[in-house]
Design an enzyme around this catalytic site. Structure first.
Site, PDB file in Angstrom:
ATOM      1  N   LYS A   1      41.045  44.647  79.794  1.00  0.00           N
ATOM      2  CA  LYS A   1      42.510  44.692  79.720  1.00  0.00           C
ATOM      3  C   LYS A   1      42.980  45.969  80.380  1.00  0.00           C
ATOM      4  O   LYS A   1      42.455  47.060  80.095  1.00  0.00           O
ATOM      5  CB  LYS A   1      42.954  44.688  78.240  1.00  0.00           C
ATOM      6  CG  LYS A   1      44.458  44.684  78.063  1.00  0.00           C
ATOM      7  CD  LYS A   1      45.039  43.299  78.170  1.00  0.00           C
ATOM      8  CE  LYS A   1      46.541  43.274  78.402  1.00  0.00           C
ATOM      9  NZ  LYS A   1      46.925  43.391  79.839  1.00  0.00           N
TER      10      LYS A   1
ATOM     11  N   GLN B   1      41.181  53.625  80.132  1.00  0.00           N
ATOM     12  CA  GLN B   1      41.690  52.446  79.429  1.00  0.00           C
ATOM     13  C   GLN B   1      40.748  51.997  78.309  1.00  0.00           C
ATOM     14  O   GLN B   1      41.194  51.491  77.281  1.00  0.00           O
ATOM     15  CB  GLN B   1      41.878  51.316  80.455  1.00  0.00           C
ATOM     16  CG  GLN B   1      42.837  50.238  80.019  1.00  0.00           C
ATOM     17  CD  GLN B   1      44.295  50.594  80.269  1.00  0.00           C
ATOM     18  OE1 GLN B   1      44.639  51.077  81.327  1.00  0.00           O
ATOM     19  NE2 GLN B   1      45.151  50.367  79.287  1.00  0.00           N
TER      20      GLN B   1
ATOM     21  N   LYS C   1      41.660  54.216  75.309  1.00  0.00           N
ATOM     22  CA  LYS C   1      43.046  53.953  74.902  1.00  0.00           C
ATOM     23  C   LYS C   1      43.130  52.622  74.164  1.00  0.00           C
ATOM     24  O   LYS C   1      43.712  52.512  73.091  1.00  0.00           O
ATOM     25  CB  LYS C   1      43.926  53.911  76.157  1.00  0.00           C
ATOM     26  CG  LYS C   1      45.399  53.740  75.897  1.00  0.00           C
ATOM     27  CD  LYS C   1      46.168  53.292  77.140  1.00  0.00           C
ATOM     28  CE  LYS C   1      45.966  54.226  78.307  1.00  0.00           C
ATOM     29  NZ  LYS C   1      46.876  53.879  79.438  1.00  0.00           N
TER      30      LYS C   1
ATOM     31  N   LYS D   1      40.886  47.982  85.034  1.00  0.00           N
ATOM     32  CA  LYS D   1      42.048  48.383  85.822  1.00  0.00           C
ATOM     33  C   LYS D   1      41.891  47.829  87.216  1.00  0.00           C
ATOM     34  O   LYS D   1      40.768  47.589  87.664  1.00  0.00           O
ATOM     35  CB  LYS D   1      42.137  49.917  85.904  1.00  0.00           C
ATOM     36  CG  LYS D   1      43.503  50.434  86.274  1.00  0.00           C
ATOM     37  CD  LYS D   1      44.397  50.528  85.055  1.00  0.00           C
ATOM     38  CE  LYS D   1      45.792  50.936  85.384  1.00  0.00           C
ATOM     39  NZ  LYS D   1      46.527  51.295  84.164  1.00  0.00           N
TER      40      LYS D   1
ATOM     41  N   ASP E   1      51.408  48.307  86.346  1.00  0.00           N
ATOM     42  CA  ASP E   1      51.229  49.764  86.390  1.00  0.00           C
ATOM     43  C   ASP E   1      52.156  50.223  87.522  1.00  0.00           C
ATOM     44  O   ASP E   1      53.136  49.523  87.839  1.00  0.00           O
ATOM     45  CB  ASP E   1      49.757  50.132  86.631  1.00  0.00           C
ATOM     46  CG  ASP E   1      49.456  51.612  86.342  1.00  0.00           C
ATOM     47  OD1 ASP E   1      49.278  51.969  85.172  1.00  0.00           O
ATOM     48  OD2 ASP E   1      49.420  52.420  87.301  1.00  0.00           O
TER      49      ASP E   1
ATOM     50  N   THR F   1      55.979  51.385  76.804  1.00  0.00           N
ATOM     51  CA  THR F   1      55.224  52.608  77.122  1.00  0.00           C
ATOM     52  C   THR F   1      56.101  53.844  76.926  1.00  0.00           C
ATOM     53  O   THR F   1      55.687  54.822  76.289  1.00  0.00           O
ATOM     54  CB  THR F   1      54.665  52.551  78.552  1.00  0.00           C
ATOM     55  OG1 THR F   1      54.029  51.298  78.751  1.00  0.00           O
ATOM     56  CG2 THR F   1      53.674  53.668  78.789  1.00  0.00           C
TER      57      THR F   1
ATOM     58  N   SER G   1      51.174  44.861  75.084  1.00  0.00           N
ATOM     59  CA  SER G   1      50.486  43.778  75.799  1.00  0.00           C
ATOM     60  C   SER G   1      49.599  43.005  74.823  1.00  0.00           C
ATOM     61  O   SER G   1      49.507  41.774  74.883  1.00  0.00           O
ATOM     62  CB  SER G   1      49.619  44.338  76.929  1.00  0.00           C
ATOM     63  OG  SER G   1      50.384  44.668  78.060  1.00  0.00           O
TER      64      SER G   1
HETATM   65  P1  NDP Z   1      56.579  52.814  88.313  1.00  0.00           P
HETATM   66  O1  NDP Z   1      56.067  52.293  89.594  1.00  0.00           O
HETATM   67  O2  NDP Z   1      57.599  52.028  87.582  1.00  0.00           O
HETATM   68  O3  NDP Z   1      57.164  54.283  88.508  1.00  0.00           O
HETATM   69  C1  NDP Z   1      56.360  55.315  88.998  1.00  0.00           C
HETATM   70  C2  NDP Z   1      57.177  56.578  89.077  1.00  0.00           C
HETATM   71  O4  NDP Z   1      56.314  57.658  89.347  1.00  0.00           O
HETATM   72  C3  NDP Z   1      58.198  56.554  90.203  1.00  0.00           C
HETATM   73  O5  NDP Z   1      59.298  57.348  89.856  1.00  0.00           O
HETATM   74  C4  NDP Z   1      57.403  57.150  91.359  1.00  0.00           C
HETATM   75  O6  NDP Z   1      58.222  57.730  92.370  1.00  0.00           O
HETATM   76  C5  NDP Z   1      56.588  58.203  90.647  1.00  0.00           C
HETATM   77  N1  NDP Z   1      55.326  58.395  91.376  1.00  0.00           N
HETATM   78  C6  NDP Z   1      54.351  57.496  91.559  1.00  0.00           C
HETATM   79  N2  NDP Z   1      53.363  57.980  92.316  1.00  0.00           N
HETATM   80  C7  NDP Z   1      53.736  59.223  92.626  1.00  0.00           C
HETATM   81  C8  NDP Z   1      53.143  60.244  93.377  1.00  0.00           C
HETATM   82  N3  NDP Z   1      51.954  60.072  93.991  1.00  0.00           N
HETATM   83  N4  NDP Z   1      53.813  61.418  93.469  1.00  0.00           N
HETATM   84  C9  NDP Z   1      55.018  61.587  92.857  1.00  0.00           C
HETATM   85  N5  NDP Z   1      55.622  60.648  92.126  1.00  0.00           N
HETATM   86  C10 NDP Z   1      54.997  59.490  92.022  1.00  0.00           C
HETATM   87  O7  NDP Z   1      55.287  53.037  87.395  1.00  0.00           O
HETATM   88  P2  NDP Z   1      55.186  53.204  85.811  1.00  0.00           P
HETATM   89  O8  NDP Z   1      56.400  53.874  85.283  1.00  0.00           O
HETATM   90  O9  NDP Z   1      54.776  51.896  85.245  1.00  0.00           O
HETATM   91  O10 NDP Z   1      53.919  54.190  85.679  1.00  0.00           O
HETATM   92  C11 NDP Z   1      54.041  55.593  85.598  1.00  0.00           C
HETATM   93  C12 NDP Z   1      52.791  56.177  84.978  1.00  0.00           C
HETATM   94  O11 NDP Z   1      52.608  55.648  83.668  1.00  0.00           O
HETATM   95  C13 NDP Z   1      51.483  55.894  85.723  1.00  0.00           C
HETATM   96  O12 NDP Z   1      50.632  57.001  85.554  1.00  0.00           O
HETATM   97  C14 NDP Z   1      50.912  54.708  84.953  1.00  0.00           C
HETATM   98  O13 NDP Z   1      49.510  54.631  85.108  1.00  0.00           O
HETATM   99  C15 NDP Z   1      51.304  55.090  83.546  1.00  0.00           C
HETATM  100  N6  NDP Z   1      51.338  54.019  82.558  1.00  0.00           N
HETATM  101  C16 NDP Z   1      52.094  52.897  82.764  1.00  0.00           C
HETATM  102  C17 NDP Z   1      52.148  51.917  81.798  1.00  0.00           C
HETATM  103  C18 NDP Z   1      53.016  50.715  81.939  1.00  0.00           C
HETATM  104  O14 NDP Z   1      53.071  49.926  80.997  1.00  0.00           O
HETATM  105  N7  NDP Z   1      53.740  50.527  83.036  1.00  0.00           N
HETATM  106  C19 NDP Z   1      51.342  52.016  80.573  1.00  0.00           C
HETATM  107  C20 NDP Z   1      50.652  53.271  80.415  1.00  0.00           C
HETATM  108  C21 NDP Z   1      50.647  54.205  81.400  1.00  0.00           C
HETATM  109  P3  NDP Z   1      58.473  56.936  93.736  1.00  0.00           P
HETATM  110  O15 NDP Z   1      59.337  55.762  93.355  1.00  0.00           O
HETATM  111  O16 NDP Z   1      59.157  57.909  94.632  1.00  0.00           O
HETATM  112  O17 NDP Z   1      57.131  56.509  94.243  1.00  0.00           O
HETATM  113  O1  2IT Z   2      47.841  52.299  81.773  1.00  0.00           O
HETATM  114  C1  2IT Z   2      48.142  51.360  81.020  1.00  0.00           C
HETATM  115  O2  2IT Z   2      47.854  51.348  79.827  1.00  0.00           O
HETATM  116  C2  2IT Z   2      48.903  50.242  81.604  1.00  0.00           C
HETATM  117  N1  2IT Z   2      49.264  50.285  82.779  1.00  0.00           N
HETATM  118  C3  2IT Z   2      49.225  49.036  80.767  1.00  0.00           C
HETATM  119  C4  2IT Z   2      48.049  48.117  80.665  1.00  0.00           C
HETATM  120  C5  2IT Z   2      48.314  46.795  79.999  1.00  0.00           C
HETATM  121  O3  2IT Z   2      47.398  45.975  80.042  1.00  0.00           O
HETATM  122  O4  2IT Z   2      49.399  46.576  79.445  1.00  0.00           O
END
Ligand code: NDP
Ligand code: 2IT
Length: 448
Positions: free
Chosen positions: A92, A113, A116, A128, A168, A212, A379
């Site tokens: 997952k 993961q 977590k 992943k 993600d 999240t 999830s």
């Molecule tokens: P999104 O794609 O929705 O948003 C990502 C954000 O981070 C954007 O603002 C983006 O800016 C910025 N970003 C991404 N890559 C870079 C980079 N290399 N340098 C600077 N800024 C960057 O992703 P999420 O919000 O879903 O994910 C954000 C973080 O949270 C990640 O680390 C992900 O692994 C983690 N996460 C997500 C979960 C989920 O359920 N979605 C669960 C747990 C963790 P820009 O638009 O300019 O690229």
């Molecule tokens: O980093 C994370 O935990 C996620 N992007 C969510 C994973 C999931 O299966 O909901």
């Protein structure tokens, strides 16, 4: 038996076997460094090679993803899925679409993961995936064709009892919809539980979109509560402006705090009146525009391309963008400006040097494995609803999410106390608590 020497030998083997995969090395080191007290109490895990097996994915998939852009040109990307550990349940974890994606990054994320997911207590293994595809500037039709091609290869490895991806970076409800549609078409099965993060209305769970960000704020709230503090009247900075960041802002505001800044990869936004959530959502979720469009619409805000959100004074910092975005100097600046707590909404956003600065300064620090577990936990709740062909209300789902975050927090502290010297050591608590659940299952299942 010398546990430290064993851990060092395992880490040396991780480096040797995975050359150049810096993020995976970093994630492995961070976990391995915490495990000595657990191995002292469980020498059988050393004998049965649990660490060696944990650090080697069960399966690593890499595949070609060919697609045709709107001009008719053929494009080729690389797809990945690392099925890391299935001791506790089906693999997952999310899919990331970003040009920086490579095998080492997918492995670091898959490795994190495992622990977590174990912490959530929901019976899910770790995995992943993703692609080096860059969704920026792509039309809806291009996104759809890419997702269809990606799934045309990946579908054979998935299944509600086998491997269950989600979103993600760069993958949200729209992409999950296209991926699901292609899976359904190829397999001729309406297998709701094969993907999570589906839109509400055809199998998605209420509160998954918010989970999240909300969860990270709940975790920070629990940490603050151990010192008799809360979010009310607190100044908060958030990095990123994607899915996690937006809903972290929403929950901080609901709890009486004020988020004064957030960012994207081009710069950061400061709005001293507090980020206007409706405008932020309109810019990011409806228009899919750059964050600078917020400042254009609201003259009191400013968008800056020099420095970071961490240069600003705040009580709480929530890094919600990407790995290694908060380094030693950022941590020093935050401490100097009086930060009380840092909770990682993103995966591994703080470098080890930054975490050390927080530890020395006595700043509460919630590592991503614990603080952002609310996404994957919800999830897990989506999978339960799908399996039961049931739909829970937003309130019901959110209250279960809140309970999971409280439980994760309690377990981290209890484990940190039992295996270390300081209940505030959430890094040790999260790593050891997650590890013990996985190791126990692996031990019971034989040498597999
Ligand atoms: P999104 O794609 O929705 O948003 C990502 C954000 O981070 C954007 O603002 C983006 O800016 C910025 N970003 C991404 N890559 C870079 C980079 N290399 N340098 C600077 N800024 C960057 O992703 P999420 O919000 O879903 O994910 C954000 C973080 O949270 C990640 O680390 C992900 O692994 C983690 N996460 C997500 C979960 C989920 O359920 N979605 C669960 C747990 C963790 P820009 O638009 O300019 O690229
Ligand atoms: O980093 C994370 O935990 C996620 N992007 C969510 C994973 C999931 O299966 O909901």
């Amino acid at each position: 038996m010398n546990v430290s020497a064993h851990i060092e030998a395992v880490y040396a083997e991780v480096q040797r076997r995975n050359p150049g995969e810096a993020e995976f090395h970093q994630a492995a080191a961070e976990v391995l460094e915490s495990l000595a007290p657990a191995l002292e109490q469980h020498p059988e895990y050393v004998e049965s090679g649990i660490l060696e097996r944990l650090c080697e994915p069960e399966r690593q998939l890499m595949f070609r993803v060919p697609w045709v852009d709107d001009q008719g040109a053929v494009r080729v990307n690389r797809g990945f899925r690392v099925e890391f550990n299935s001791a506790l349940g089906p693999y997952k974890g999310g899919l990331r679409f970003h040009p920086s994606v490579n095998l080492g990054i997918v492995k670091f994320l898959g490795f994190e993961q495992i622990f977590k997911n174990a912490l959530t207590g929901m019976g899910i293994g770790g995995g992943k995936g993703g692609s080096d595809f860059d969704p920026k500037g792509r039309s809806d039709a291009e996104i759809m064709r890419f997702c269809q091609s990606f799934m045309t290869e990946l579908y054979r490895h998935l299944g509600e009892h086998t491997d269950v991806p989600a979103g993600d970076i760069g993958v949200g409800g729209r992409e999950i919809g296209y991926l699901f549609g292609q899976y359904k078409r190829i397999t001729n099965r309406y297998e709701s539980g094969v993907l999570t993060g589906k839109p509400v209305g055809w199998g998605g769970s209420h509160a998954r979109t918010e989970a999240t960000g909300y969860g990270a704020v709940y975790f920070a709230q629990e940490m603050l509560a151990t010192r008799g503090e809360d979010f009310d009247g607190r100044r908060v900075v958030v990095s990123g402006s994607g899915n996690v960041a937006v809903y972290a802002v929403e929950k901080v505001h609901a709890l009486g705090g004020r988020v004064v800044a957030c960012s994207d990869s081009t710069g950061y936004l400061v709005d001293e009146d507090g980020i206007d959530l409706e405008l932020l959502k309109e810019v990011k979720e409806v228009r899919r525009a750059r964050l600078s469009a917020y400042a254009e619409a609201r003259p009191t805000a400013r968008f800056s391309t020099r420095g970071t959100v961490y240069d600003l004074a705040c009580d709480v910092a929530l890094p919600c963008a990407t790995q290694n975005e908060l380094g030693r100097e950022d941590a020093v600046a935050l401490v100097k400006n009086g930060v009380r707590a840092v909770a990682e909404g993103a995966n591994m956003p703080c470098t080890p040097e930054a975490v050390e600065v927080f530890r020395e300064a006595g700043v509460l620090f919630g590592p991503g494995k614990a603080a952002n577990a609310g996404g994957v936990a919800t999830s897990g709740l989506e999978m339960r609803q799908n399996a039961a062909r049931d739909t829970w209300s937003f309130e019901e789902t959110e209250s279960r999410l809140a309970q999971v975050m409280r439980d994760v927090h309690t377990e981290c502290r209890a484990t940190a106390e039992a295996y270390g010297t300081d209940a505030d050591d959430y890094v040790l608590g999260a790593n050891v608590a997650g590890f013990l659940k996985v190791a126990e299952a692996m031990q019971a299942q034989g040498v597999i």
